[in-house]
Structure formats: C-alpha cells, structure tokens
Write an enzyme that holds these catalytic residues in place. Sequence first.
Site, PDB file in Angstrom:
ATOM      1  N   SER A  41       0.952  -1.125  -0.013  1.00  0.00           N
ATOM      2  CA  SER A  41      -0.077  -0.013  -0.194  1.00  0.00           C
ATOM      3  C   SER A  41       0.844   1.325   0.080  1.00  0.00           C
ATOM      4  O   SER A  41       2.473   1.197  -0.014  1.00  0.00           O
ATOM      5  CB  SER A  41      -1.046   0.153   1.156  1.00  0.00           C
ATOM      6  OG  SER A  41      -0.225   0.072   2.527  1.00  0.00           O
ATOM      7  N   TYR A  61       7.013   7.410  16.180  1.00  0.00           N
ATOM      8  CA  TYR A  61       7.156   7.431  14.722  1.00  0.00           C
ATOM      9  C   TYR A  61       8.336   8.332  14.333  1.00  0.00           C
ATOM     10  O   TYR A  61       9.120   8.334  13.419  1.00  0.00           O
ATOM     11  CB  TYR A  61       5.939   7.805  13.851  1.00  0.00           C
ATOM     12  CG  TYR A  61       5.941   8.017  12.586  1.00  0.00           C
ATOM     13  CD1 TYR A  61       5.907   6.660  11.612  1.00  0.00           C
ATOM     14  CD2 TYR A  61       6.350   9.071  11.940  1.00  0.00           C
ATOM     15  CE1 TYR A  61       5.953   6.875  10.293  1.00  0.00           C
ATOM     16  CE2 TYR A  61       6.226   9.283  10.416  1.00  0.00           C
ATOM     17  CZ  TYR A  61       6.254   8.214   9.799  1.00  0.00           C
ATOM     18  OH  TYR A  61       6.349   8.132   8.424  1.00  0.00           O
ATOM     19  N   LYS A  78      12.202   7.968  12.493  1.00  0.00           N
ATOM     20  CA  LYS A  78      12.487   8.665  11.309  1.00  0.00           C
ATOM     21  C   LYS A  78      13.773   9.790  11.458  1.00  0.00           C
ATOM     22  O   LYS A  78      14.472   9.919  10.627  1.00  0.00           O
ATOM     23  CB  LYS A  78      11.052   9.619  10.762  1.00  0.00           C
ATOM     24  CG  LYS A  78      10.265   8.785  10.399  1.00  0.00           C
ATOM     25  CD  LYS A  78      10.590   7.548   9.266  1.00  0.00           C
ATOM     26  CE  LYS A  78       9.358   6.811   8.700  1.00  0.00           C
ATOM     27  NZ  LYS A  78       9.675   5.845   7.675  1.00  0.00           N
TER      28      LYS A  78
END
Length: 323
Positions: free
Chosen positions: A15, A155, A159
């Site tokens: 996806s 998250y 990153k």
Amino acid sequence: MHTKGLVVVVTGASSGIGRATALEFARHGAALVLAARGTEALEAVARECRAHRGARAVVQPTDVADEAAVAELARRAVREYGRVDVWVNAAAVAVFGAVEDVPAGEVRRVLDVNVLGCVNAARAVLPVMRRQGTGVLVDVSSVLGLVSSPYNSAYTMSKHALLAFDSSLRQELRLAGERDVRVCTVLPATVDTPFFQHLANRTGRRVRAMPPVYTPRRVARAIVGAVRRPRREVFVGASARSLRLVVAIGPGAWERVLAAKVDRDHFVRGEAAPHHDGTLFAPRPGPGSVGGGWHGTVRTAGRRAGTAAVAAAVAGLARRARR
C-alpha cells in the site's frame, strides 16, 4: 543508472508509497521483488506491475522486523534474478498518542519495523551490492526526521534514527572504498496514503492527514529519480524543502507552531475514535491501495494551478514594466 531491467526490492509494497514505488519501477521495465505482510495485497500489486511493459514481479511475504525473514527476502531476489540493484525500504507503522498513553510494547513495535527493519535490510543486501560493486539502498524517512511532532513520538524517533543510520552507512561505505554502492534517504511531507487509517490510535480522536498533502506517485517518482542520480537526501514536496530552512533559523519557534498546527489540523474536529492497534501487529486484509482518500491529487493540482497563476501575474507585470 538506467532503470529498465533493474532488479528492485520494495518493502511495504502492499500500500501507499511502497505500492506506488513498485508500480513506478514497473512502468520503467524493472524486475521486482515485492515484500509486505499481507499476501492478498502483494498478489494484487504484482498483477498490476506485470501489466506494465511486461515487467516481472514476484512476491515474498515478509515482516521486516524479523531479521531472518529479511535475509530470506534478499536470498529470494538473488535466486530469482541473480542480483539486487535497488532496495527500497518503505515499510512503516505508527501509533498516535501522548507519551504516557502509548504502551511500551507499541513503541517498541514501531521502532522494530521502522528502524530495525531498515537495519535488517542493510545487513541483508549490502553484501550482495558489495559483491556486485554497485547498488542503491533507499530508505523512506519523513520530514518528521527533521522535526518532532506531538502525539507521534515513536514514529518521529524512528524517522530521526533513519537519518543518523543512513549517514553512518554512507561513511562506512566511503571508508571501504565502495563509491558505487549508494545510500539515499527520502523525506516526504504528508502523503495521500492509507497510512493514517492504518496507524494505531491512543488519542481518542480521529486522525486525518495534515495538509498540505502530496500524491504517492510524486514520492515514487522522486525515489526513481534518486536511483537514476543517487544523492544523500531527497525532499519531496515544497513544504518539506522549505522546512529545512525554517528549522535551521528558528527551531524553538517552529516547535510551538508545529505543536499548535498538529493539535488543530491532524484530527477531525469533534470526532472521537476508539483505541485500536491499527496494523501494528497484523496487516489489514484485502487487496490494499495506493491512495488513502485524502485528496492529494486534487490538492497538488490546486497548488500547481495557484503557482502557475502567480507566475503568470508576475510575468504580466514584468511585460508591462518593460513597455
């Protein structure tokens, strides 16, 4: 590096950015190895890829947090095609919630997928690329690799970590004299993918994509461009590029602005949402999709139209001034 005939491994291919990247390489005639956890979605992507210029595509269900599974993914690529020219790490998960509200196990899962998944990939594919004497490893980070965001600390950490990890990799390759094995970090702004429907949510509020929103294909084209002309970092979206300057000039002020913007624009006002695990621990069933329904295509077209209108107005003023 020409893209036609390249052997490309894409993780997170079921996806969003990963799927768009697989399709973009297929349009250029690449041979693909597609990896994600959901077999049904992987098979659907493979069929779409094979429809482009006779591109070849095989699937390898893989949880990138599993080191042995990622090693097998690299071996599968070599067995199928004899080499690996490009490896794109696009698999990622997230959990939204205040730091004290997110269970430690969910934080660990985000870091296992988003960071250790890329570490596992590098350990699996770099020996292959070293033997070949060439190759490009692409890690999809985020503008949140430069700044931090409330309610999204795991998250954001992941990153930030990718930028540091890729920098270390580049230095090690340079010291080893591997000038033709390249590592590129891609930093997109918000992208119109199912990511925001798939993330785990501990906020009690419905999460949405925070504008400006860009199309997945724009990121995919940037990744293909980075393979053709490898460079350290590639920013996708005007907001991502301008963010570098803003953060450098006033990091404290930017933290205050971003905190308010996330609290205002990253949630659907007045809509509650139950706590759920999203796709942290299991993929969503079904064929999957590239877009998330956040109208990235419409918004991108609107921004381009606005930019063209401004450029036309400036050109008209310049012509009148010359006359």
